[in-house]
Design a protein around this motif. Sequence first.
Motif, PDB file in Angstrom:
ATOM      1  N   ALA A 108     -23.310  24.009 -23.113  1.00 51.63           N
ATOM      2  CA  ALA A 108     -23.985  22.969 -24.021  1.00 51.63           C
ATOM      3  C   ALA A 108     -25.254  22.862 -23.653  1.00 51.63           C
ATOM      4  O   ALA A 108     -26.251  22.896 -24.594  1.00 51.63           O
ATOM      5  CB  ALA A 108     -23.265  21.696 -24.118  1.00 51.63           C
ATOM      6  N   SER A 109     -25.917  22.803 -22.421  1.00 49.87           N
ATOM      7  CA  SER A 109     -26.924  22.489 -21.557  1.00 49.87           C
ATOM      8  C   SER A 109     -27.940  23.634 -22.067  1.00 49.87           C
ATOM      9  O   SER A 109     -29.048  23.256 -22.655  1.00 49.87           O
ATOM     10  CB  SER A 109     -26.909  22.403 -20.083  1.00 49.87           C
ATOM     11  N   ILE A 110     -27.446  24.600 -21.768  1.00 50.56           N
ATOM     12  CA  ILE A 110     -28.345  25.940 -22.131  1.00 50.56           C
ATOM     13  C   ILE A 110     -28.587  26.025 -23.440  1.00 50.56           C
ATOM     14  O   ILE A 110     -29.678  26.705 -23.840  1.00 50.56           O
ATOM     15  CB  ILE A 110     -27.830  27.159 -21.419  1.00 50.56           C
ATOM     16  N   THR A 111     -27.480  26.138 -24.341  1.00 52.66           N
ATOM     17  CA  THR A 111     -27.773  25.950 -25.673  1.00 52.66           C
ATOM     18  C   THR A 111     -28.800  25.105 -26.367  1.00 52.66           C
ATOM     19  O   THR A 111     -29.504  25.561 -27.175  1.00 52.66           O
ATOM     20  CB  THR A 111     -26.454  25.957 -26.589  1.00 52.66           C
ATOM     21  N   GLY A 112     -28.743  23.920 -25.941  1.00 52.16           N
ATOM     22  CA  GLY A 112     -29.619  22.873 -26.083  1.00 52.16           C
ATOM     23  C   GLY A 112     -31.077  23.344 -25.759  1.00 52.16           C
ATOM     24  O   GLY A 112     -32.251  23.083 -26.522  1.00 52.16           O
ATOM     25  N   CYS A 113     -30.959  23.967 -24.242  1.00 49.25           N
ATOM     26  CA  CYS A 113     -32.474  24.135 -23.950  1.00 49.25           C
ATOM     27  C   CYS A 113     -33.108  25.515 -25.116  1.00 49.25           C
ATOM     28  O   CYS A 113     -34.401  25.241 -25.049  1.00 49.25           O
ATOM     29  CB  CYS A 113     -32.046  24.549 -22.410  1.00 49.25           C
ATOM     30  N   LEU A 114     -32.166  26.337 -25.136  1.00 48.76           N
ATOM     31  CA  LEU A 114     -32.786  27.370 -25.973  1.00 48.76           C
ATOM     32  C   LEU A 114     -33.188  27.016 -27.322  1.00 48.76           C
ATOM     33  O   LEU A 114     -34.144  27.336 -27.819  1.00 48.76           O
ATOM     34  CB  LEU A 114     -31.763  28.360 -26.115  1.00 48.76           C
ATOM     35  N   ASN A 115     -32.679  25.794 -28.036  1.00 44.92           N
ATOM     36  CA  ASN A 115     -32.878  25.245 -28.988  1.00 44.92           C
ATOM     37  C   ASN A 115     -34.529  24.924 -29.019  1.00 44.92           C
ATOM     38  O   ASN A 115     -35.279  25.000 -30.185  1.00 44.92           O
ATOM     39  CB  ASN A 115     -31.800  24.251 -29.259  1.00 44.92           C
ATOM     40  N   GLY A 116     -34.460  24.067 -28.071  1.00 44.69           N
ATOM     41  CA  GLY A 116     -35.766  23.706 -27.972  1.00 44.69           C
ATOM     42  C   GLY A 116     -37.082  24.613 -27.423  1.00 44.69           C
ATOM     43  O   GLY A 116     -38.378  24.464 -28.161  1.00 44.69           O
ATOM     44  N   TRP A 117     -36.838  25.551 -26.551  1.00 50.64           N
ATOM     45  CA  TRP A 117     -37.656  26.483 -26.197  1.00 50.64           C
ATOM     46  C   TRP A 117     -38.019  27.348 -27.392  1.00 50.64           C
ATOM     47  O   TRP A 117     -39.422  27.887 -27.453  1.00 50.64           O
ATOM     48  CB  TRP A 117     -36.975  27.333 -24.960  1.00 50.64           C
TER      49      TRP A 117
END
Length: 469
Positions: free
Chosen positions: A298-307
């Motif tokens: 969940a953390s990395i998916t959300g991070c990718l969403n913003g990046w």
Amino acid sequence: MTATSTPEATEPEANPAAPRRRSFGLAAATALVMGNIIGGGIFALPAAVAPYGTVSLLAFVILSIAAVLLALLFGRLARRSPVTGGLYVYPRDAFGEFAGFLSAWSYWTMCWVSIAALATAVVGYVDVLIPLHDSHALQAAVALAALWLPAVANFAGTRWVGTVQVVSTVLKFVPLLLVATIGLFFVDADNFGPFNASGDSTAGAVAAAAALLLYSFLGVESAAVSAGEVENPERNVGRASVLGTLASALVYILGTVAVFGLVPHDRLVDSGAPFADAVNAITGGTWGGTAIALVAVASITGCLNGWILLAAQMPYAAARDGLFPAPFAKVGKGGVPGFGVWAVAVLGTVLIALNYTAGPDTTFRVLVLITTFTGCVPYLLSAAAQLYWLARGTRERVRPAGLVRDLIVAALSFAFSFWLIAGAGYAAVYQGVLFLFAGIPVYVWLRGRRESAEAPDETPVDTSVKPSV
């Protein structure tokens, strides 16, 4: 004050987002900052810095202070230019188009390389949930899914991006904070190990640990880059940057302290999942790995969403000025630069393919090493831009009451960025400079084409002297 105060910026280019509804309130902007700072790195950082000993906690504190200074810097700069593009706009307004292009090119490079690295990092956590049996094909498929799902979410619009960012930030922030707080009650002082286990001087160990930890703080500029999407950016960009950075630093420091105190030092050095080991130490069971793997995904998916959003918005701002190819300036119905999203997704796909088809010394791994350099170049130029405006001392730009404060923040931010570039290592700086200079032909071509199109059509005049008869 907007970017219209400089000759290079015209009104349509300085505030391209004005006709569109701004999508990020303070909460969403703060979540964007936190979500981009807290990616997948936090789950491996304690083990990565464990060889240096608990001196790495001191490096964490120093980096946290420096990150807050950068957040304050971007907040001040956003008051001057509250538009999308942030770290491209500031150097452009101060030093001209070439400096703005170098900043945009460097930041864009860092973004799509980091996005590919984050997508690949998902694989290890998914393997905990669903064994991939060392199949490169399955691993590549997982990494590509982790890349393209957030990319598709970006096409739904910036409002959707903000919603996903808030949800994913809560999903990862709350469990990590619980480990970082509840775990403190189970800490065993004997687990911490030596203060400096590197064998180097304390200053050298701090610098080495900081070089590893720097990547974890990239993203502090997220609200500034997306200022055109933030409501009341003159106030909220600074607030979101500081709040998001402070909250992220809190999780980082407390989480690392808890893991250091829960996992014996000799085990932590070789741990592949330090937070999972820490949870297992708290519960006495083995379910920690599964729980942390879910949080990590969940953390990395959300991070990718913003990046992905940031990676599209930086060239969008430059393309509005004719300094990136024109397709990057096109905005879809949802307010997202669609071509920029496609570009970063395709480039990330190429790097992921290289990672799973080539040997250990792939181009992908080399590029990952230079993200620290390419990320710090825009920081350095933005701090220099603020110092330039302060040196000019124009009354409408600098308030006398805040001059000393702004000068200290800008000077320390510049010094911090310079220190981090130097700490990236000779190889990273060398390769980063080459990658940065590779963008110069792009600038030359686009600038020449634009000026050729703008030049009036003049018929050559024969000025030669004809002999008289």
